[in-house]
Design an enzyme around this catalytic site. Sequence first.
Site, short mmCIF file in Angstrom:
data_model
loop_
_atom_site.label_atom_id
_atom_site.label_comp_id
_atom_site.label_asym_id
_atom_site.label_seq_id
_atom_site.Cartn_x
_atom_site.Cartn_y
_atom_site.Cartn_z
N HIS A 66 42.44 53.51 40.04
CA HIS A 66 41.14 53.78 39.44
C HIS A 66 40.42 54.83 40.27
O HIS A 66 40.88 55.22 41.35
CB HIS A 66 40.30 52.50 39.38
CG HIS A 66 39.98 51.96 40.75
ND1 HIS A 66 40.92 51.30 41.54
CD2 HIS A 66 38.84 52.01 41.50
CE1 HIS A 66 40.37 50.97 42.68
NE2 HIS A 66 39.12 51.38 42.70
N HIS A 74 42.97 55.94 43.29
CA HIS A 74 43.58 55.13 44.32
C HIS A 74 43.79 53.70 43.83
O HIS A 74 43.16 53.27 42.86
CB HIS A 74 42.73 55.11 45.60
CG HIS A 74 41.32 54.63 45.36
ND1 HIS A 74 40.35 55.42 44.78
CD2 HIS A 74 40.72 53.43 45.61
CE1 HIS A 74 39.22 54.74 44.70
NE2 HIS A 74 39.43 53.52 45.18
N ARG A 91 44.32 39.61 53.50
CA ARG A 91 43.90 40.97 53.84
C ARG A 91 42.40 41.07 53.73
O ARG A 91 41.83 40.83 52.66
CB ARG A 91 44.57 41.97 52.90
CG ARG A 91 44.11 43.42 53.00
CD ARG A 91 44.63 44.14 51.77
NE ARG A 91 44.45 45.57 51.78
CZ ARG A 91 43.40 46.22 51.28
NH1 ARG A 91 42.38 45.53 50.80
NH2 ARG A 91 43.35 47.53 51.28
#
Length: 738
Positions: free
Chosen positions: A586, A658, A668
């Site tokens: 996006h 990206h 994460r």
Amino acid sequence: MLRFLRLLLLLLLPPPGSPEPPEPTEPPGLALLSPGAPPQAPDLLYADGLRAYAAGAWAPAVALLREALRSQEALGRTRRDCGARCAAEPGAALPAVLLSATGPESRPGQAPGPWERPLLRATLRRAECLTQCAARRLGPGGAARLRVGKALRDAFRRREPYNYLQRAYYQLKKLDLAAAAAHTFFVANPTHLQMREDMAKYRRMSGVRPQSFRDLETPPHWAAYDEGLELLGRQEAGLALPRLEEALQESLTQMESCRAGCEGPEEQLEEEEGTRSQGGLYEAIAGYWIRVLQCRQRCVGDMATRPGRSSPVPDFLPSQLRWLHQAYAQVGSLSQAMENVLSVLLFYPEDEAAKKALNQYQAQLGESRPSLGPREDIQRFVLRSLGEKRQLYYAMEHLGTSFKDPDPWTPTAFIPEALREKLREDQEKRPWDHEPPQPKPLTHWKDVLLLEGVTLTQDARQLNGSERVVLDGLLTPAECGVLLQLAKDAAGAGAGSGYRGRRSPHTPHERFEGLTVLKAAQLARVGTVGSQGAKLLLEVSERVRTLTEAYFSPERHLHLSFTHLVCRSAIEGEQEQRMDLSHPVHADNCVLDPDTGECWREPPAYTYRDYSGILYLNDDFKGGDLFFTEPNALTVTAQVRPRCGRLVAFSSGGENPHGVWAVTRGRRCALALWHTWAPEHREQEWAEAKELLQEPKETEEEEEEEMPTRDPAPEPPSHRLQQVQDKAGKLPRVREEL
């Protein structure tokens, strides 16, 4: 008013040399279920289809929904064809007395009778022709029997029937058709998260072929236009020309279909300010006619708007002509190249590039060609459009109506002088006129004095893009640990904001936890999380903003727009043969269209964002790398592995698509930040959080002394939070943002 009605009469005639309407063609993907039978009412078919769907009767649901789509298409096609045929009938010509008159004001004292009666006779004849034509095509009752309400028109415009069709086809084990229906709905609803997940599932199914993902509703001109440009980009002008010509003709056909719909039932017309008549016969006629003209003018934008987009491609018709004249020149067809470049000059007579190309073609031909002129179809379009604009501006000036001109090429002479300034201001506000910020070349970047310990790891050249950078050393391992503990404490208390520990909206295989700066400050005040972590979150976000501004925008102040501490955790037992991404490709301030490579700076995108940053806190997980792609969202141009203290910063536009690879093991965590040049969009919660965390020095010392002997049974967090709210005098805002 009389002059306006005379202009109305002239536009009742078809333009000279109007082509015959094309033969009806079945929309792609919709086979005729009842050959030869007149269509049924779309609203009744759709309602019956939904009832069958709710009852689990999948085959009848498919048949009824498809028939509703076919019926709706047949209704629009009939209105278009009947309108064209009735306008071209010999009896449709107006009497010479109307055509030769220079205007009612030219014959003082003339009674209205001589022009009134022909007008009404012509109107009655046209109405009779349309009624009979619709009855022949649609059966008894004609179009009146198939009248469709606004709610159903909106549902069809949003392609909602395909959402039900894909599910019904899936239940019937017709996976190819299910994928096609899902893709058709998703094209018009690119932000529909559930359908995005369904599409990912279809792509993983062995029985679904890549060619199954086809759009059953995309107007033909878009498919031809995209293919033509692709061929032209490969220097295959000879193959591109038939597709570009088809795109232009289909564009004009699509516009005719839209214009025919403007002459449908009055409730279908979008009412604008000042068009609802409060007077008698002539005021009612004028008011309705103005709404028809306004609707017709909007058809240019409708034709130029891709499915799923809210803004049209600017100057779509002139841009097609530019591509055509260049393609004809490449294959040596200079006569056709001249026709198309002359057509461009109909829109923009002072276009320097078009005039230069025209002179070049004339010099190459080596002789005068007075017979060469603009394309006839484009001449008809321009003359008709200008005639309608003249009437609309007249009504705007004298009747107080409104009109938003969709075309930047309208000659200034057509706009009354009293209206020009206001219209110029309105035109400057059109969202599609504001292009995304263009990436600055490397030579324009200033030398940056980086913070102590911060190193430049990769610049834009090394990342194969523009306005991208990777910096290391923004956080120490201890600081990463504090922020990781902050995220863990907030999630453990069940007080996380943003995603609230739900499954990710982008993938069902991960769980998200999010924390805003204000929520962190509130939790710190009530003792749910440590104040050290909340304060560090504020400090680090400002550290990132300062560095991003220094690197990318040293001459223009950047404001924090939103700060979000987000953790993505792989869900155990759901990672085998996983095919999706943690976050699909996006762009941050525009809606990316991978098929065309365009990025539309319009809602639902956060259009005010100018720069983005991701500050990583850990690397003890599997997957989760950030990657950049070409605008096609497929070709990866760079990849960045997270690590503590690493910042990836980049401009937020379509130049930096990206995504994030799937997190398949572990957790994460990263701090996501967005920056804006617009002060009105700066993050208000950041200032509130800072104020909330600033306590008198004495209070801090008292708390430090009391901490070892704190009451083992403190008040519940909900009560403590309420006290903070009362003390502040207002309820803190908790914002959720994907």
